[in-house]
Structure formats: C-alpha cells, structure tokens
Design a protein around this motif. Sequence first.
Motif, PDB file in Angstrom:
ATOM      1  N   ILE A 271       0.831  -1.206   0.000  1.00 32.66           N
ATOM      2  CA  ILE A 271       0.000   0.000   0.000  1.00 32.66           C
ATOM      3  C   ILE A 271       0.864   1.254   0.000  1.00 32.66           C
ATOM      4  O   ILE A 271       0.608   2.210  -0.746  1.00 32.66           O
ATOM      5  CB  ILE A 271      -0.954  -0.012   1.212  1.00 32.66           C
ATOM      6  CG1 ILE A 271      -1.998  -1.123   1.044  1.00 32.66           C
ATOM      7  CG2 ILE A 271      -1.647   1.342   1.368  1.00 32.66           C
ATOM      8  CD1 ILE A 271      -2.904  -1.283   2.246  1.00 32.66           C
ATOM      9  N   ILE A 272       1.908   1.275   0.833  1.00 31.04           N
ATOM     10  CA  ILE A 272       2.742   2.472   0.933  1.00 31.04           C
ATOM     11  C   ILE A 272       3.488   2.728  -0.368  1.00 31.04           C
ATOM     12  O   ILE A 272       3.554   3.871  -0.854  1.00 31.04           O
ATOM     13  CB  ILE A 272       3.726   2.336   2.119  1.00 31.04           C
ATOM     14  CG1 ILE A 272       2.948   2.345   3.433  1.00 31.04           C
ATOM     15  CG2 ILE A 272       4.746   3.455   2.085  1.00 31.04           C
ATOM     16  CD1 ILE A 272       3.808   2.118   4.648  1.00 31.04           C
ATOM     17  N   VAL A 273       4.056   1.672  -0.983  1.00 27.68           N
ATOM     18  CA  VAL A 273       4.783   1.836  -2.241  1.00 27.68           C
ATOM     19  C   VAL A 273       3.862   2.381  -3.327  1.00 27.68           C
ATOM     20  O   VAL A 273       4.199   3.324  -4.059  1.00 27.68           O
ATOM     21  CB  VAL A 273       5.414   0.504  -2.674  1.00 27.68           C
ATOM     22  CG1 VAL A 273       5.919   0.585  -4.112  1.00 27.68           C
ATOM     23  CG2 VAL A 273       6.565   0.139  -1.743  1.00 27.68           C
ATOM     24  N   ASN A 274       2.656   1.813  -3.431  1.00 28.55           N
ATOM     25  CA  ASN A 274       1.735   2.267  -4.476  1.00 28.55           C
ATOM     26  C   ASN A 274       1.127   3.620  -4.146  1.00 28.55           C
ATOM     27  O   ASN A 274       0.704   4.351  -5.062  1.00 28.55           O
ATOM     28  CB  ASN A 274       0.650   1.214  -4.698  1.00 28.55           C
ATOM     29  CG  ASN A 274       1.158   0.043  -5.512  1.00 28.55           C
ATOM     30  OD1 ASN A 274       1.187   0.081  -6.738  1.00 28.55           O
ATOM     31  ND2 ASN A 274       1.594  -1.007  -4.823  1.00 28.55           N
ATOM     32  N   LEU A 275       1.064   3.989  -2.871  1.00 27.84           N
ATOM     33  CA  LEU A 275       0.657   5.344  -2.511  1.00 27.84           C
ATOM     34  C   LEU A 275       1.662   6.350  -3.059  1.00 27.84           C
ATOM     35  O   LEU A 275       1.283   7.381  -3.635  1.00 27.84           O
ATOM     36  CB  LEU A 275       0.554   5.462  -0.994  1.00 27.84           C
ATOM     37  CG  LEU A 275       0.398   6.883  -0.410  1.00 27.84           C
ATOM     38  CD1 LEU A 275      -0.875   7.538  -0.932  1.00 27.84           C
ATOM     39  CD2 LEU A 275       0.388   6.848   1.104  1.00 27.84           C
ATOM     40  N   TYR A 276       2.939   6.059  -2.908  1.00 29.36           N
ATOM     41  CA  TYR A 276       3.980   6.939  -3.442  1.00 29.36           C
ATOM     42  C   TYR A 276       3.862   7.045  -4.962  1.00 29.36           C
ATOM     43  O   TYR A 276       3.932   8.144  -5.535  1.00 29.36           O
ATOM     44  CB  TYR A 276       5.367   6.391  -3.078  1.00 29.36           C
ATOM     45  CG  TYR A 276       5.836   6.759  -1.712  1.00 29.36           C
ATOM     46  CD1 TYR A 276       6.845   7.685  -1.523  1.00 29.36           C
ATOM     47  CD2 TYR A 276       5.303   6.164  -0.575  1.00 29.36           C
ATOM     48  CE1 TYR A 276       7.297   8.027  -0.260  1.00 29.36           C
ATOM     49  CE2 TYR A 276       5.732   6.487   0.692  1.00 29.36           C
ATOM     50  CZ  TYR A 276       6.731   7.421   0.849  1.00 29.36           C
ATOM     51  OH  TYR A 276       7.161   7.761   2.096  1.00 29.36           O
ATOM     52  N   ILE A 277       3.705   5.892  -5.620  1.00 30.98           N
ATOM     53  CA  ILE A 277       3.677   5.880  -7.077  1.00 30.98           C
ATOM     54  C   ILE A 277       2.449   6.610  -7.598  1.00 30.98           C
ATOM     55  O   ILE A 277       2.543   7.425  -8.527  1.00 30.98           O
ATOM     56  CB  ILE A 277       3.713   4.426  -7.592  1.00 30.98           C
ATOM     57  CG1 ILE A 277       5.074   3.791  -7.254  1.00 30.98           C
ATOM     58  CG2 ILE A 277       3.449   4.370  -9.091  1.00 30.98           C
ATOM     59  CD1 ILE A 277       5.167   2.335  -7.585  1.00 30.98           C
TER      60      ILE A 277
END
Length: 279
Positions: free
Chosen positions: A9-15
């Motif tokens: 979730i955090i990685v895709n939030l950044y992206i």
Amino acid sequence: MVVYADVFIIVNLYIDFFLLWCVRAFLHLEAKGGRLVLGGLFGALCGLISLVPLPAWAALPAGGAGALVAVWGAFWPLPWRRLARAWLCMWLCSFLLAGFFLFLIRFLAPRNMAVLGSALYLDISLPLLFFFTCLAYGLFWAIQRLFPRDASALRLCTLQVCHQGAAVELAAKADTGNALREPFSGLPVIICEEKALKAAVPQPVQDFLTSPCPEAAAHHMRLVPFSSVGGSGLLPAFRPDCVSIKGTGQKLPCYLAVCRSPLSAGQFSALFNPDLFPE
C-alpha cells in the motif's frame, strides 16, 4: 517473493501520488497536495485487488478502475469531460511507468521488484523507504531553491467581471506574451472566450462575432489587431464596468477582447498579462 500488504500500500501510494502530480502538472488542474495524497491512497487500496487471483483479461479493467478512483479522489469535483481527460492521462502515465519497470525487471532482473497486475511491489523495508522519501524531498527542495520558476508565467487566478448588470467569473492564466493594448486608450487587453463571458458580452460584440465587418463596429466597441502563430486579424473588445482579481480585490482597468475559439482544453478561459497591471 513474500508480499506484505502494508509495504504494498505504501509503495503504491507513493507511485500514485507521483502519477497524479504529473497529471495535475500536464493538464494544469487545481488540486492541493493533500488531495493528491488522498487520491494516491484510494489508488493504492484499489491496487490490492492485484493480490487476488484474476483471469488475464481482468487486469486491464481493474487497472482502469483503480486509475479512475485515484483521479476521482484527487480532482473531484470536475466536469465529467475534464475528469475523463484526467483519467486517460493517469492511465497513460501508468502504462509508461509500468513499461519502464518491466524493462528493468527484464534486463536487470532485480530480486526485490515485481509487477503484480497493474501495481508495483518493492521488497524494501519501511525505514529505508522513509529515508529515500526524505532524500527525494530534500533534492526537490534544493532544485526549487537553485532554479526558481517564474511564478508569474504559471499564475492562475479567477477574474470577476461585471458589465451592465451581468456578473461572471473567469478562470484566467497569466501570459506575458499577451501584449495587446486598445489602440486609442492604451489600456491592456484581456482575451476571453465568448462562452465564458456569457451574458456580459454586449450585443454589438456578439453581432461582430457572428458577421465580422469592421465597418459595422459600434462606437462603444473597439477592434484590437492581433498577430499570432496561427495568423492575424481583429478581435472585438469592450470596456467592462469592472474587472477584479478574486481574493485580492485588485481592480484591472482594461478592455476585454472576445474570441469564439477555446483558449485551452478547459483549464482556463482568459489570458492576461500581469506585467501590464502593476499593483
């Protein structure tokens, strides 16, 4: 590879935040950073569907739905056409970014990276992710300090126009290349779309736009010569009762030149030169 939902979730939030930022910059949309974070969070949560076994044909509509939810969270409310344009732009940016990561996976074969459906997963610890976030923020801050951008060239504002009892608001963009002045008074000229001005357009101006004839110009209407890359000609203009910048209340003594062709894809409907209006 073991996939952790929190890291996913955090990685895709950044992206998704980065993609929404690109959409905002490319389409000149108005959205604060908090709304971009909200849209990124919506997109990241929708990306969790990539962890569910789905048939191959479902990957494309699932990715489109995730992009739509992210755009809705970041830019709502928008007219449906502009929202659809932002959605398509978001989807295109997603394809380009996914292609870049697939290239890295194909030729560099990193063991801590994987593309799951329409989402990306990086097997990276949260402290390291936080460190790189601070590093990226520091680099952006340093670049903005070293290479400041001309704020006037990117300035967007809302103009309040009052004329003969009609009051309208126009989304206006600063354009230092607009050096038009009314020939007799020397006042600056703001170029406006006819559809945006609506009832504030005087009847003589409407008649001229319908049947351009310089000899038929009324005495209270002016014809402003212009020249651009697309050609040259005359724009009908009139002196409004009042033009001011919403929020600051600054009065702008000027003429309004009316054109029928759109000035943008919906982001703004007027062009003005802030250098011609000293505060």
